[in-house]
Design an enzyme around this catalytic site. Structure first.
Site, PDB file in Angstrom:
ATOM      1  N   GLU A  84       0.827  -1.215   0.000  1.00  0.00           N
ATOM      2  CA  GLU A  84       0.000   0.000   0.000  1.00  0.00           C
ATOM      3  C   GLU A  84       0.857   1.258   0.000  1.00  0.00           C
ATOM      4  O   GLU A  84       1.728   1.420   0.866  1.00  0.00           O
ATOM      5  CB  GLU A  84      -0.934   0.005   1.211  1.00  0.00           C
ATOM      6  CG  GLU A  84      -1.881   1.189   1.238  1.00  0.00           C
ATOM      7  CD  GLU A  84      -2.910   1.089   2.347  1.00  0.00           C
ATOM      8  OE1 GLU A  84      -3.380   2.140   2.814  1.00  0.00           O
ATOM      9  OE2 GLU A  84      -3.243  -0.043   2.753  1.00  0.00           O
ATOM     10  N   LYS A 268      -7.416  -0.744  11.595  1.00  0.00           N
ATOM     11  CA  LYS A 268      -6.769  -1.195  10.363  1.00  0.00           C
ATOM     12  C   LYS A 268      -5.605  -0.277  10.027  1.00  0.00           C
ATOM     13  O   LYS A 268      -4.544  -0.723   9.582  1.00  0.00           O
ATOM     14  CB  LYS A 268      -7.785  -1.221   9.217  1.00  0.00           C
ATOM     15  CG  LYS A 268      -7.245  -1.833   7.921  1.00  0.00           C
ATOM     16  CD  LYS A 268      -6.613  -0.810   6.985  1.00  0.00           C
ATOM     17  CE  LYS A 268      -6.115  -1.459   5.698  1.00  0.00           C
ATOM     18  NZ  LYS A 268      -5.413  -0.505   4.821  1.00  0.00           N
ATOM     19  N   ASP A 284       4.555 -13.983  12.401  1.00  0.00           N
ATOM     20  CA  ASP A 284       3.199 -14.394  12.028  1.00  0.00           C
ATOM     21  C   ASP A 284       2.253 -13.199  12.139  1.00  0.00           C
ATOM     22  O   ASP A 284       1.731 -12.904  13.211  1.00  0.00           O
ATOM     23  CB  ASP A 284       2.744 -15.531  12.942  1.00  0.00           C
ATOM     24  CG  ASP A 284       1.414 -16.142  12.517  1.00  0.00           C
ATOM     25  OD1 ASP A 284       0.717 -15.538  11.685  1.00  0.00           O
ATOM     26  OD2 ASP A 284       1.075 -17.223  13.023  1.00  0.00           O
ATOM     27  N   HIS A 382      -2.267  10.266   0.016  1.00  0.00           N
ATOM     28  CA  HIS A 382      -2.362   8.894  -0.461  1.00  0.00           C
ATOM     29  C   HIS A 382      -2.449   8.840  -1.984  1.00  0.00           C
ATOM     30  O   HIS A 382      -1.803   8.012  -2.621  1.00  0.00           O
ATOM     31  CB  HIS A 382      -3.591   8.229   0.160  1.00  0.00           C
ATOM     32  CG  HIS A 382      -3.743   6.788  -0.208  1.00  0.00           C
ATOM     33  ND1 HIS A 382      -3.024   5.787   0.415  1.00  0.00           N
ATOM     34  CD2 HIS A 382      -4.518   6.180  -1.129  1.00  0.00           C
ATOM     35  CE1 HIS A 382      -3.357   4.621  -0.108  1.00  0.00           C
ATOM     36  NE2 HIS A 382      -4.268   4.821  -1.047  1.00  0.00           N
TER      37      HIS A 382
END
Length: 427
Positions: A84, A268, A284, A382
């Site tokens: 991203e 998130k 992990d 972004h």
């Protein structure tokens, strides 16, 4: 090997090789391990074939380095594997602001992991609980027989808990928890082995039937906390006063505290910073995600993992607390060449230190998102970085990308069709 500094000027304007050279210059001692960060043929097909099943190839992600991080008085260059755009840049910028006030502070619990042993068919679960607790020492000793090396290093099973669920769709359940100090390991294999080894003893003591024997990824006894303070004037821009930015951040943070729909996106954004470091170091990331989101709802209401406050509007104070079950031994951290190089780049000496670094990156990422949301909006920065992907899709060469991006941003039309039209004009 130690990092002399984490502030590398104009990092975004350098070529990938020049960035690697700049990172090399930031190290004291031999930094030959940096070659393993390039990704070119580092993970051989033979090695990949030994790591998982049915291997047909390898999947690559961009690997970037976040700069400017100062955590507990120590400089860090942060490897981040992520697809991203804007994530690495945002973390680096917030770290730059944070270091002006001393950077991030972080501390951790001891690395205690849980193994769960599910017991069914117990006639009197209250009495069975008493019997298990009476035999606690025997169970602990039995668990530690399975990992004498861990015990010799100061770790091992330390305690036993018993949890009762009297009314479930499958009937009453008695759940035994082994609490294990796993030291610098993530701990999954260790606690799973201990659970399986002690299961027959638990079955005999409880006079029930053991079913599941597995670790819990809600590592609530292995929490890490990171905090930061930033003065309001550091948020000043030509369009916004720092006090206005702080107020906007607090309003956005309050939204995430009360509304689970917003909290999901808020958290998130935190994981945007955490997952790339976890992936880069061969840990992990699914376990970290599961633990973080479970912890966010541990009181029955899904909420924010961060807390932001300001007593007078002149300083913003942020804190994050979440489970952090990461390791430096075992798994991909020891087999994947790039993961080993990423850990060397970080220079961390323990899993506890690695967890503190990761939490600090998550806090920085959260602040970057909140600052953007409370000012010009998330899309401005972004989309500028996203436009690079669009330019590449349209066929722009390395010399053309910046020109195409600038024209798309200026026209506020970041599309492949527009990028192709701009390319035609350039040619």
């Amino acid at each position: 090997m130690t990092v002399k500094y984490s502030t590398i000027k104009n990092m975004r304007k350098l070529t990938p090789q020049k960035r690697l050279d700049a990172i090399h210059d930031a190290f004291e001692g031999n930094a030959g391990f940096l070659n393993s960060l390039k990704g070119k043929g580092v993970l051989s097909l033979a090695l990949a074939d030994g790591m998982i099943e049915n291997v047909i190839g390898r999947f690559e992600l961009p690997l970037g380095v976040a700069t400017n991080f100062l955590i507990n008085g120590k400089d860090y260059l942060i490897p981040m594997a992520v697809e991203e755009p804007s994530v690495v840049a945002a973390a680096s910028y917030m770290a730059k602001l944070a270091r002006l006030n001393g950077g991030f502070e972080a501390y951790s619990d001891r690395p205690i992991m849980r193994a769960q042993i599910q017991v069914m068919g117990v006639q009197d679960i209250e009495f069975a609980k008493e019997r298990i607790l009476k035999h606690k020492s025997d169970l602990i000793n039995a668990a530690n027989e399975k990992d004498e090396t861990l015990v010799s290093l100061g770790g091992g099973c330390e305690d036993i808990e018993v949890h009762l669920f009297k009314d479930t769709p499958s009937g009453p359940m008695l759940i035994v928890h082994l609490l294990v100090n796993v030291l610098d390991a993530m701990g999954a294999n260790t606690v799973n082995t201990m659970a399986e080894y002690t299961a027959p003893m638990v079955e005999k003591i409880s006079q029930g039937r053991v079913r599941l024997r597995i670790l819990s990824n809600l590592a609530d006894k292995r929490l890490v906390t990171a905090s930061v303070r930033i003065a309001s004037e550091q948020f000043d821009t030509p369009d916004y006063k720092g006090s206005e930015v702080i107020n906007g951040v607090l309003e956005a943070a309050s939204f995430a505290m009360v509304d689970p729909y917003r909290a999901a996106t808020h958290n998130k954004g935190i994981m945007n910073g955490i997952d790339p470091v976890v992936i880069a170091t061969g840990n992990d990331w699914r376990a970290i995600e599961a633990g973080a989101h479970a912890f966010a709802a541990i009181d029955g209401h899904y909420s924010s993992l961060t807390q932001w406050s300001s007593s007078d509007g002149r300083e913003l104070v942020g804190k994050i607390t979440l489970p952090m079950a990461v390791g430096l031994v075992g798994g991909a951290t020891k087999t994947h060449p790039t993961a080993k190089a990423a850990i060397a780049l970080l220079g961390v000496k323990s899993a506890t230190e690695l967890g503190q670094v990761i939490a600090s990156v998550g806090l920085a990422q959260n602040l970057a998102a909140l600052r953007a949301l409370s000012t010009e909006g998330i899309q401005r920065g972004h989309m500028t970085l996203h436009a690079r992907n669009i330019a590449l899709q349209a066929g722009a060469s390395s010399n053309e990308i910046d020109l195409v991006v600038q024209k798309m941003v200026d026209t506020q039309n970041v599309t492949v069709d527009n990028a192709k039209q701009i390319l035609k004009g350039l040619k």
